[in-house]
Scaffold this active site. Structure first.
Site, PDB file in Angstrom:
ATOM      1  N   LYS A 171       0.822  -1.219   0.000  1.00 26.51           N
ATOM      2  CA  LYS A 171       0.000   0.000   0.000  1.00 26.51           C
ATOM      3  C   LYS A 171       0.850   1.260   0.000  1.00 26.51           C
ATOM      4  O   LYS A 171       0.346   2.349  -0.312  1.00 26.51           O
ATOM      5  CB  LYS A 171      -0.969   0.008   1.182  1.00 26.51           C
ATOM      6  CG  LYS A 171      -0.325   0.153   2.542  1.00 26.51           C
ATOM      7  CD  LYS A 171      -1.389   0.223   3.637  1.00 26.51           C
ATOM      8  CE  LYS A 171      -0.767   0.426   5.009  1.00 26.51           C
ATOM      9  NZ  LYS A 171      -1.793   0.538   6.073  1.00 26.51           N
ATOM     10  N   ASP A 172       2.144   1.153   0.344  1.00 25.57           N
ATOM     11  CA  ASP A 172       3.040   2.315   0.330  1.00 25.57           C
ATOM     12  C   ASP A 172       3.578   2.616  -1.065  1.00 25.57           C
ATOM     13  O   ASP A 172       4.147   3.695  -1.287  1.00 25.57           O
ATOM     14  CB  ASP A 172       4.236   2.093   1.266  1.00 25.57           C
ATOM     15  CG  ASP A 172       3.835   2.099   2.735  1.00 25.57           C
ATOM     16  OD1 ASP A 172       2.768   2.652   3.059  1.00 25.57           O
ATOM     17  OD2 ASP A 172       4.580   1.521   3.547  1.00 25.57           O
ATOM     18  N   ARG A 222      -8.885   8.055   4.358  1.00 23.38           N
ATOM     19  CA  ARG A 222      -9.807   6.994   3.938  1.00 23.38           C
ATOM     20  C   ARG A 222     -10.582   6.446   5.120  1.00 23.38           C
ATOM     21  O   ARG A 222     -11.818   6.323   5.071  1.00 23.38           O
ATOM     22  CB  ARG A 222      -9.001   5.869   3.254  1.00 23.38           C
ATOM     23  CG  ARG A 222      -9.780   4.584   3.036  1.00 23.38           C
ATOM     24  CD  ARG A 222      -8.858   3.473   2.577  1.00 23.38           C
ATOM     25  NE  ARG A 222      -7.814   3.152   3.549  1.00 23.38           N
ATOM     26  CZ  ARG A 222      -7.993   2.366   4.592  1.00 23.38           C
ATOM     27  NH1 ARG A 222      -9.171   1.813   4.829  1.00 23.38           N
ATOM     28  NH2 ARG A 222      -6.997   2.107   5.422  1.00 23.38           N
ATOM     29  N   ARG A 223      -9.874   6.108   6.192  1.00 24.88           N
ATOM     30  CA  ARG A 223     -10.542   5.564   7.375  1.00 24.88           C
ATOM     31  C   ARG A 223     -11.450   6.605   8.019  1.00 24.88           C
ATOM     32  O   ARG A 223     -12.600   6.321   8.369  1.00 24.88           O
ATOM     33  CB  ARG A 223      -9.494   5.088   8.389  1.00 24.88           C
ATOM     34  CG  ARG A 223      -8.703   3.861   7.945  1.00 24.88           C
ATOM     35  CD  ARG A 223      -7.491   3.646   8.808  1.00 24.88           C
ATOM     36  NE  ARG A 223      -6.747   2.440   8.445  1.00 24.88           N
ATOM     37  CZ  ARG A 223      -5.461   2.244   8.709  1.00 24.88           C
ATOM     38  NH1 ARG A 223      -4.770   3.179   9.356  1.00 24.88           N
ATOM     39  NH2 ARG A 223      -4.869   1.117   8.357  1.00 24.88           N
ATOM     40  N   ARG A 240       0.282   9.998  14.331  1.00 32.04           N
ATOM     41  CA  ARG A 240       1.416   9.578  13.500  1.00 32.04           C
ATOM     42  C   ARG A 240       2.381   8.715  14.299  1.00 32.04           C
ATOM     43  O   ARG A 240       2.317   8.643  15.516  1.00 32.04           O
ATOM     44  CB  ARG A 240       2.162  10.802  12.951  1.00 32.04           C
ATOM     45  CG  ARG A 240       1.441  11.570  11.860  1.00 32.04           C
ATOM     46  CD  ARG A 240       1.294  10.781  10.557  1.00 32.04           C
ATOM     47  NE  ARG A 240       2.520  10.053  10.219  1.00 32.04           N
ATOM     48  CZ  ARG A 240       3.620  10.592   9.668  1.00 32.04           C
ATOM     49  NH1 ARG A 240       3.644  11.899   9.403  1.00 32.04           N
ATOM     50  NH2 ARG A 240       4.674   9.859   9.384  1.00 32.04           N
ATOM     51  N   ARG A 246       2.393   4.620  18.053  1.00 34.69           N
ATOM     52  CA  ARG A 246       0.951   4.892  18.139  1.00 34.69           C
ATOM     53  C   ARG A 246       0.306   4.143  19.303  1.00 34.69           C
ATOM     54  O   ARG A 246      -0.560   4.682  19.995  1.00 34.69           O
ATOM     55  CB  ARG A 246       0.281   4.556  16.811  1.00 34.69           C
ATOM     56  CG  ARG A 246       0.441   5.661  15.772  1.00 34.69           C
ATOM     57  CD  ARG A 246      -0.223   5.327  14.463  1.00 34.69           C
ATOM     58  NE  ARG A 246       0.637   4.520  13.610  1.00 34.69           N
ATOM     59  CZ  ARG A 246       0.263   4.041  12.424  1.00 34.69           C
ATOM     60  NH1 ARG A 246      -0.961   4.261  11.973  1.00 34.69           N
ATOM     61  NH2 ARG A 246       1.107   3.337  11.697  1.00 34.69           N
ATOM     62  N   CYS A 334      -2.950   9.128  -1.220  1.00 35.92           N
ATOM     63  CA  CYS A 334      -3.223   9.257   0.213  1.00 35.92           C
ATOM     64  C   CYS A 334      -3.868  10.590   0.564  1.00 35.92           C
ATOM     65  O   CYS A 334      -4.319  10.794   1.691  1.00 35.92           O
ATOM     66  CB  CYS A 334      -1.938   9.068   1.020  1.00 35.92           C
ATOM     67  SG  CYS A 334      -0.712  10.369   0.792  1.00 35.92           S
TER      68      CYS A 334
END
Length: 434
Positions: A171-172, A222-223, A240, A246, A334
């Protein structure tokens, strides 16, 4: 020749050979089983009976012969791990690039462990480095304005021949890679869904049962867009840092009641017990490529392409091609809320995609499907450009890959025809303005 699932299973049993299989052969058999699971009857027929080989030096001992599998499949150039091992210089060192985070190292170690089992005659050296995304921790990812936040430095090392391959979270990786690079392997996907990790005082809760005005942390537009639409009593704020950071912020500070993380990352870290809730597609669809690992290499380094190509998981590959084609055609990233959900069943590839406004109030979602047909013979002849959405998979039939790509493009066009471009343009402008 014919067969069913049971026949395929027994065909590969040890009774068909008088010796145990090497790790390389086991991986090869699992590779073909992956195709069987993804696209069905044709591969089942390939696996339905043992094939004898007349070659006196056949490594299969009269059982399933690599050369015979190649002949039946029709893929004259299919890279086989055993041949690569025999043809590779002994004790050659393969340098593997990765980010420094604990999760990145765990992911890279898993890929290297597989490669070591496939190629015991090679040595692998892991080279870890920090990326832009690792260094800038006080700004939301969507506002940094850099397309290759977690890949740029690694690609620079690849370009300078300081490393031979790089392991990424897929996904990166942008859907358009810099010239000279390609994704040479996409490994089997783990759970791609998002998970909720709760503050210790809220263990046992769900997002729906959290108190009014509870703050949920996420670094993803997105979330946040999807969850704001579903759980209007909650507030969402950026958080972040790597997974360790986190989780420490969640546990030691009182700012967040919960945070949203990728299930796959938590599982790879061994933190299954921290998963308080897994979000289903009806609640929150996932990011393109989430849960899969991609191995990036130099596009013209055929030796390394052959080396990593056997890591391709067929079903994951096709699902991710469709997802990446969808995102690329939407010109998403993103900085805008775009999400997907894919599934493969009975030779059909299903793709659901959606776009959202930043606050989740406006959205478009649609689902399409495509038949994945495996040809009786592997397509012959080289392609001028073997890459599809940045991925090279020459050892997998071209037809299914094109079908997956076309599915992603078709779904993107459907959403664009219904106003997706306007939603995404407004989301970009608002994100840039704040």
């Amino acid at each position: 020749m014919s067969g069913n699932g049971n026949a395929a299973a027994t065909a590969w049993s040890p009774s068909h050979s008088q010796r145990s299989k090497s790790p390389a052969e086991t991986h090869l058999l699992n590779y073909y089983r992956g195709w069987e699971a993804a696209v069905g009857p044709y591969i089942t027929s390939l696996l339905a009976e043992p094939w004898a080989c007349a070659q006196t030096n056949c490594r299969a001992g009269g059982g399933h012969c690599h050369a015979e599998i190649r002949k039946r499949w029709g893929a004259a150039n299919l890279p086989l791990s055993s041949q690569l091992e025999e043809n590779s210089p002994k004790m050659r060192v393969i340098r593997v690039g990765t980010r420094k985070s604990q999760l990145a190292r765990i992911q890279t170690d898993s890929v290297v462990a597989t490669l070591k089992a496939l190629y015991p005659g090679l040595q692998f050296e892991i080279i870890a480095m920090s990326t832009t995304g690792d260094k800038i921790l006080d700004t939301a990812l969507s506002k940094i304005g850099e397309k290759s936040l977690f890949t740029k430095e690694l690609e620079h090392a690849l370009e300078k021949n300081e490393v031979d391959l790089v392991v990424h979270s897929l996904k990166d990786l942008p859907t358009v890679l810099p010239p000279g690079f390609t994704i040479g392997a996409i490994c089997k996907r783990e759970n791609p869904h998002d998970a909720v990790v709760f503050h210790p005082k809220f263990v046992g809760k769900t997002l729906e049962t959290l108190p009014e005005k509870s703050v949920v942390g996420t670094s993803s537009l997105r979330r946040a867009a999807q969850l704001q639409r579903k759980f209007r009593h909650l507030e969402f704020r950026s958080i972040r840092g790597n997974l360790n950071t986190r989780l420490r912020k969640l546990d030691e500070q009182q700012e967040f009641s919960a945070i949203i993380l990728a299930t796959a990352g938590l599982q790879r870290m061994g933190w299954h017990n921290r998963v308080g809730q897994i979000l289903h597609p009806e609640e929150c669809m996932y990011a393109v490529g989430q849960g899969a690992l991609g191995v990036e290499v130099r596009a013209k380094d055929q030796d390394i392409l052959d080396l990593v190509g056997v890591l391709h998981d067929p079903e994951t590959l096709l699902r991710c091609i469709a997802e990446r084609a969808f995102l690329r055609h939407l010109e998403g990233g993103c900085s805008v809320p775009v999400a997907v959900h894919t599934a493969m069943k009975d030779g059909q590839l299903y793709l659901t995609g959606g776009v959202w406004s930043l606050d989740g109030s406006d959205s478009i979602q649609e689902t399409m499907q495509a038949t994945i047909h495996v040809p009786a013979q592997h397509e012959d002849g080289p392609e001028d450009d073997p890459q599809l959405v940045g991925i090279t998979a020459c050892n997998i039939p071209r037809g299914p890959q094109l079908a997956a790509q076309n599915l992603g493009i078709s779904l993107a066009n459907l959403l664009l025809s219904k106003g997706a471009k306007n939603i995404l343009d407004v989301a970009r402008q608002l994100n840039d303005a704040h």
